[in-house]
Design a protein around this motif. Structure first.
Motif, PDB file in Angstrom:
ATOM      1  N   VAL A  99      34.119  27.866   5.393  1.00  0.00           N
ATOM      2  CA  VAL A  99      33.459  28.426   4.202  1.00  0.00           C
ATOM      3  C   VAL A  99      34.504  29.103   3.322  1.00  0.00           C
ATOM      4  CG1 VAL A  99      31.723  30.050   3.373  1.00  0.00           C
ATOM      5  CG2 VAL A  99      31.292  28.686   5.440  1.00  0.00           C
ATOM      6  N   GLY A 100      34.701  28.538   2.127  1.00  0.00           N
ATOM      7  CA  GLY A 100      35.779  28.971   1.249  1.00  0.00           C
ATOM      8  C   GLY A 100      35.661  30.386   0.720  1.00  0.00           C
ATOM      9  N   GLY A 101      34.452  30.956   0.747  1.00  0.00           N
ATOM     10  CA  GLY A 101      34.270  32.308   0.219  1.00  0.00           C
ATOM     11  C   GLY A 101      35.117  33.349   0.919  1.00  0.00           C
ATOM     12  N   TRP A 102      35.552  33.070   2.162  1.00  0.00           N
ATOM     13  CA  TRP A 102      36.368  34.035   2.891  1.00  0.00           C
ATOM     14  C   TRP A 102      37.752  34.210   2.270  1.00  0.00           C
ATOM     15  CZ3 TRP A 102      34.641  37.367   6.396  1.00  0.00           C
ATOM     16  CH2 TRP A 102      33.418  37.112   7.016  1.00  0.00           C
ATOM     17  N   ASN A 103      38.181  33.260   1.446  1.00  0.00           N
ATOM     18  CA  ASN A 103      39.482  33.404   0.780  1.00  0.00           C
ATOM     19  C   ASN A 103      39.533  34.676  -0.062  1.00  0.00           C
ATOM     20  OD1 ASN A 103      41.133  31.010   1.434  1.00  0.00           O
ATOM     21  ND2 ASN A 103      39.432  29.875   0.521  1.00  0.00           N
ATOM     22  N   GLU A 104      38.394  35.064  -0.627  1.00  0.00           N
ATOM     23  CA  GLU A 104      38.338  36.257  -1.470  1.00  0.00           C
ATOM     24  C   GLU A 104      38.597  37.526  -0.672  1.00  0.00           C
ATOM     25  OE1 GLU A 104      34.598  36.199  -3.427  1.00  0.00           O
ATOM     26  OE2 GLU A 104      34.917  34.219  -4.351  1.00  0.00           O
TER      27      GLU A 104
END
Length: 403
Positions: A99-104
């Motif tokens: 889940v790419g949102g963890w990059n933030e």
């Protein structure tokens, strides 16, 4: 006297597994170079067609009793990963999408998805099956993989979807466990979809997912030193040792109640499905980077084109051993070409700003205004099931049955 037969006969089926993947970053770099080439060519007097050929990685494997097999536990697919493993007469394979949102939050989701597939491969290989023909349980594999990650306390934080599939080469039964929007399609012998798995979403663009939340400590680096291949594998345990038995007890006792109590999804929530496959049917499993951008009818058309070409090769008359090897290679290349083409179609579609993509259609149904494709990592696995040629042992068993 009736000859004594081995208790273990060769499975009824064999499979060909083709995987293709490309990260969003690699695809973006290629597209930029491709557009530059098109612009330069437009200035030239003599124009040549420039093929759209992104650098998609492809692996093709024959899975049968006579060929060598080596499991794969993770890939460098951006935030996507995949795995495949063999346990007795079962081929287990699956995909995961971090889940790419963890990059933030400063967390690399690829470490989680790759670690999840690495643990899933080992969980598959450690499945307890009494008989060779027993079926591997994909939901149990997902459960034990995720529980083992938690038990080992690895600093692989974040979330990921996962699809785990188990194909019994003894019976042709396909069993799946799906958590999230990594889905699959079953194509019949005419390459028409006879089953399309629905996404598992809480609401639009919020799929079910496995999560290990960060503890607040500074994440440690994985054992792998190459940044593009960072992930964690389970620690090797001596079979039958007290440590291995203790690990199994702790893994089996994890009911994930601490996660479910605060609203996180767990392997318990995975959707289970079963299908009985027959000779020449296909399974197309992929992350949402494929099915958000490629319609099922597009997959059908690609599969029909490549499988018809394969059928023509297979219908050739009996060939000498040397030529037969070339025939097998051509078949393998074509099936790998199908996997490549599905992945390439996803990339070609998601760069089109005016495309009416599957993702755009679902967005509209959810009340959002969105057009075009959805750039993403792309991972696809194709499993082609075929009836095995009877071995001498099987022929002998058939003769014995008639006596």
């Amino acid at each position: 006297m009736v000859p004594q037969l081995s208790r273990t006969l060769a499975p009824r089926f064999q499979a060909v597994l083709a995987s293709a993947w490309i990260s969003k970053r690699a695809a973006a770099k290629y597209v930029q170079e491709y557009v530059s080439q098109i612009r330069e060519q437009s200035k030239a007097t003599a124009r040549e067609t420039i093929a759209f050929a992104p650098p998609i990685q492809v692996q093709v494997l024959d899975v049968n009793d006579s060929s060598m097999y080596e499991a794969l536990d993770a890939i460098n697919g951006g935030e996507d990963s995949l795995f495949h493993a063999k346990i007795k007469q079962n081929l287990v394979f699956g995909v995961s999408d971090g889940v790419g949102g963890w990059n933030e939050s400063g967390i690399d989701p690829s470490v989680f998805s790759r670690s999840l597939t690495a643990y899933s491969a080992v969980a598959a290989e450690r499945s307890f099956l009494l008989h060779d023909s027993d079926e591997a349980d994909p939901k149990d594999i997902m459960r034990r993989a995720f529980a083992a990650m938690r038990r080992d306390g690895i600093p692989a934080y974040g979330s990921a979807t996962e699809l785990v599939a188990s194909l019994s080469l003894a019976s042709g039964k396909l069993r799946t466990a799906q958590l999230g929007d990594s889905t699959y399609v079953v194509l019949d012998t005419k390459q028409k979809a006879r089953f399309v798995a629905a996404e598992q979403q809480h609401r639009f663009n919020m799929p079910y997912q496995l999560t290990i939340p960060p503890t607040g400590d500074q994440p440690a680096k994985p054992a792998n030193t190459e940044e593009s291949a960072q992930f964690f594998r389970p620690r090797p345990l001596e079979e039958g040792s007290e440590e291995a038995q203790q690990a199994r007890r702790e893994i089996d006792s994890d009911d994930f109640s601490d996660l479910s109590a605060v609203g996180f999804d767990t392997p318990v929530d995975a959707r289970e499905t079963e299908h009985t496959l027959s000779h020449n049917e296909l399974v197309v499993a992929a992350t949402d980077g494929v099915f958000d951008n490629v319609r099922v009818d597009e997959v059908e058309k690609l599969a029909e084109r490549f499988m018809q070409a394969i059928a023509k090769i297979q219908q050739m008359n009996e060939l000498p051993a040397k030529a037969q090897g070339s025939k097998d290679t051509a078949t393998s290349d074509l099936f790998g070409g199908l996997a490549y083409s599905v992945a390439a179609q996803a990339v070609a579609n998601y760069i089109q700003a005016d495309l009416r993509s599957p993702f755009a259609e679902r967005a509209k149904l959810a009340g959002y205004s969105f057009t075009g494709g959805k750039p993403d990592d792309v991972t696809v696995m194709l499993a082609w099931i075929k009836e095995s040629k009877p071995t001498a042992e099987q022929k002998l068993a058939g003769m014995h049955a008639k006596l």
